[in-house]
Design a protein around this motif. Sequence first.
Motif, PDB file in Angstrom:
ATOM      1  N   VAL A   1       0.835  -1.198   0.000  1.00  0.00           N
ATOM      2  CA  VAL A   1       0.000   0.000   0.000  1.00  0.00           C
ATOM      3  C   VAL A   1       0.871   1.249   0.000  1.00  0.00           C
ATOM      4  CG1 VAL A   1      -1.706   1.314   1.334  1.00  0.00           C
ATOM      5  CG2 VAL A   1      -1.884  -1.173   1.200  1.00  0.00           C
ATOM      6  N   LEU A   2       1.928   1.232   0.833  1.00  0.00           N
ATOM      7  CA  LEU A   2       2.783   2.406   0.978  1.00  0.00           C
ATOM      8  C   LEU A   2       4.140   1.969   1.512  1.00  0.00           C
ATOM      9  CD1 LEU A   2       3.033   5.564   1.067  1.00  0.00           C
ATOM     10  CD2 LEU A   2       2.203   5.422   3.408  1.00  0.00           C
ATOM     11  N   ALA A   3       5.198   2.585   1.015  1.00  0.00           N
ATOM     12  CA  ALA A   3       6.542   2.348   1.526  1.00  0.00           C
ATOM     13  C   ALA A   3       7.286   3.679   1.488  1.00  0.00           C
ATOM     14  CB  ALA A   3       7.278   1.312   0.684  1.00  0.00           C
ATOM     15  N   ASP A   4       8.106   3.903   2.509  1.00  0.00           N
ATOM     16  CA  ASP A   4       8.865   5.144   2.587  1.00  0.00           C
ATOM     17  C   ASP A   4      10.126   4.892   3.395  1.00  0.00           C
ATOM     18  OD1 ASP A   4       8.400   8.172   1.928  1.00  0.00           O
ATOM     19  OD2 ASP A   4       9.283   8.125   3.936  1.00  0.00           O
ATOM     20  N   ASN A   5      11.116   5.744   3.233  1.00  0.00           N
ATOM     21  CA  ASN A   5      12.396   5.568   3.919  1.00  0.00           C
ATOM     22  C   ASN A   5      12.487   6.262   5.268  1.00  0.00           C
ATOM     23  OD1 ASN A   5      13.875   3.882   2.143  1.00  0.00           O
ATOM     24  ND2 ASN A   5      14.013   5.596   0.730  1.00  0.00           N
ATOM     25  N   TYR A   6      11.447   7.015   5.664  1.00  0.00           N
ATOM     26  CA  TYR A   6      11.529   7.756   6.926  1.00  0.00           C
ATOM     27  C   TYR A   6      10.258   7.580   7.753  1.00  0.00           C
ATOM     28  CZ  TYR A   6      15.529   9.645   4.571  1.00  0.00           C
ATOM     29  OH  TYR A   6      16.722   9.740   3.907  1.00  0.00           O
ATOM     30  N   SER A   7      10.361   6.736   8.770  1.00  0.00           N
ATOM     31  CA  SER A   7       9.238   6.521   9.679  1.00  0.00           C
ATOM     32  C   SER A   7       9.477   7.174  11.024  1.00  0.00           C
ATOM     33  CB  SER A   7       9.000   5.023   9.885  1.00  0.00           C
ATOM     34  OG  SER A   7      10.092   4.447  10.600  1.00  0.00           O
ATOM     35  N   GLY A   8      10.737   7.386  11.376  1.00  0.00           N
ATOM     36  CA  GLY A   8      11.065   7.897  12.701  1.00  0.00           C
ATOM     37  C   GLY A   8      11.098   6.802  13.750  1.00  0.00           C
ATOM     38  N   VAL A   9      10.820   5.561  13.374  1.00  0.00           N
ATOM     39  CA  VAL A   9      10.830   4.418  14.303  1.00  0.00           C
ATOM     40  C   VAL A   9      12.240   3.835  14.292  1.00  0.00           C
ATOM     41  CG1 VAL A   9       9.829   2.168  14.830  1.00  0.00           C
ATOM     42  CG2 VAL A   9       8.400   3.981  13.849  1.00  0.00           C
ATOM     43  N   GLU A  10      12.956   3.960  15.404  1.00  0.00           N
ATOM     44  CA  GLU A  10      14.369   3.593  15.446  1.00  0.00           C
ATOM     45  C   GLU A  10      14.630   2.109  15.660  1.00  0.00           C
ATOM     46  OE1 GLU A  10      16.256   6.207  18.226  1.00  0.00           O
ATOM     47  OE2 GLU A  10      15.783   7.973  17.026  1.00  0.00           O
ATOM     48  N   LYS A  11      13.677   1.378  16.257  1.00  0.00           N
ATOM     49  CA  LYS A  11      13.850  -0.063  16.463  1.00  0.00           C
ATOM     50  C   LYS A  11      12.854  -0.807  15.580  1.00  0.00           C
ATOM     51  CE  LYS A  11      15.718   0.157  21.029  1.00  0.00           C
ATOM     52  NZ  LYS A  11      15.954  -0.570  22.231  1.00  0.00           N
ATOM     53  N   SER A  12      13.271  -1.963  15.108  1.00  0.00           N
ATOM     54  CA  SER A  12      12.420  -2.772  14.241  1.00  0.00           C
ATOM     55  C   SER A  12      11.126  -3.137  14.955  1.00  0.00           C
ATOM     56  CB  SER A  12      13.182  -4.034  13.844  1.00  0.00           C
ATOM     57  OG  SER A  12      12.370  -4.862  13.063  1.00  0.00           O
ATOM     58  N   GLU A  13      10.000  -2.974  14.243  1.00  0.00           N
ATOM     59  CA  GLU A  13       8.717  -3.361  14.833  1.00  0.00           C
ATOM     60  C   GLU A  13       7.744  -3.801  13.750  1.00  0.00           C
ATOM     61  OE1 GLU A  13       5.752   0.324  15.626  1.00  0.00           O
ATOM     62  OE2 GLU A  13       7.533   0.330  16.905  1.00  0.00           O
ATOM     63  N   PHE A  14       6.786  -4.616  14.163  1.00  0.00           N
ATOM     64  CA  PHE A  14       5.771  -5.169  13.264  1.00  0.00           C
ATOM     65  C   PHE A  14       4.416  -4.979  13.918  1.00  0.00           C
ATOM     66  CE2 PHE A  14       3.098  -8.846  12.194  1.00  0.00           C
ATOM     67  CZ  PHE A  14       2.981  -8.660  10.835  1.00  0.00           C
ATOM     68  N   GLN A  15       3.413  -4.546  13.148  1.00  0.00           N
ATOM     69  CA  GLN A  15       2.063  -4.348  13.670  1.00  0.00           C
ATOM     70  C   GLN A  15       1.033  -4.935  12.719  1.00  0.00           C
ATOM     71  OE1 GLN A  15       1.622  -0.074  13.877  1.00  0.00           O
ATOM     72  NE2 GLN A  15       1.991  -0.065  16.078  1.00  0.00           N
ATOM     73  N   VAL A  16      -0.026  -5.467  13.295  1.00  0.00           N
ATOM     74  CA  VAL A  16      -1.201  -5.870  12.533  1.00  0.00           C
ATOM     75  C   VAL A  16      -2.278  -4.840  12.860  1.00  0.00           C
ATOM     76  CG1 VAL A  16      -2.922  -7.660  12.137  1.00  0.00           C
ATOM     77  CG2 VAL A  16      -0.566  -8.307  12.687  1.00  0.00           C
ATOM     78  N   ILE A  17      -2.791  -4.161  11.843  1.00  0.00           N
ATOM     79  CA  ILE A  17      -3.785  -3.101  12.027  1.00  0.00           C
ATOM     80  C   ILE A  17      -5.134  -3.626  11.559  1.00  0.00           C
ATOM     81  CG2 ILE A  17      -4.442  -0.737  11.443  1.00  0.00           C
ATOM     82  CD1 ILE A  17      -1.807  -0.787  12.907  1.00  0.00           C
ATOM     83  N   ARG A  18      -6.108  -3.635  12.490  1.00  0.00           N
ATOM     84  CA  ARG A  18      -7.443  -4.141  12.177  1.00  0.00           C
ATOM     85  C   ARG A  18      -8.527  -3.065  12.294  1.00  0.00           C
ATOM     86  NH1 ARG A  18      -7.547  -9.861  12.083  1.00  0.00           N
ATOM     87  NH2 ARG A  18      -5.602 -10.770  12.811  1.00  0.00           N
ATOM     88  N   ASP A  19      -8.125  -1.805  12.609  1.00  0.00           N
ATOM     89  CA  ASP A  19      -9.123  -0.742  12.729  1.00  0.00           C
ATOM     90  C   ASP A  19      -8.517   0.603  12.340  1.00  0.00           C
ATOM     91  OD1 ASP A  19      -8.197   0.752  15.290  1.00  0.00           O
ATOM     92  OD2 ASP A  19      -8.236  -1.355  15.895  1.00  0.00           O
TER      93      ASP A  19
END
Length: 157
Positions: free
Chosen positions: A39-57
Amino acid sequence: MRLALLLLCFLGVSCSGQQGVPKNDVDSSLLNSEELHLVLADNYSGVEKSEFQVIRDSKTLKNFFLRINRTRKPGLPIPEVDFSKSLLLIYCAGTTMGVGGAELLLVKDTQDSIVVGPKKLAPSKKEITNVTTTPFSIYKMPLTLKEISFQQLKLGL
């Protein structure tokens, strides 16, 4: 001379070295392009540690975009998603050197669970830079009640 040229062309076309090399060691039968849609990819999230989320809402999705749009003017638009039919997977790769590196692959899909993991990227000499990025990607997939988990790569030293 023409015969030699024709022979060289024939050998070049029929050489088995011209065949594609698999891009990773994941079973290709599991990589159904209908399952994960970028859907979307970008090089700047501001999230410094690796993380994974499942979004249902939509509320959780909005909170994620508030976080990554803190320093953007204008911010990235929030994608429109019908959460009655789809869910989103968000992978933030953390701080990395160079650009890219937040792609996901479907690793395993069983009757009870789905496992996704990051795509292994081999850095090319051109891409090695002193730029620090925090890449992220958002994937859409059909709504499921299966447990969705993330499998981090184990890097050998």
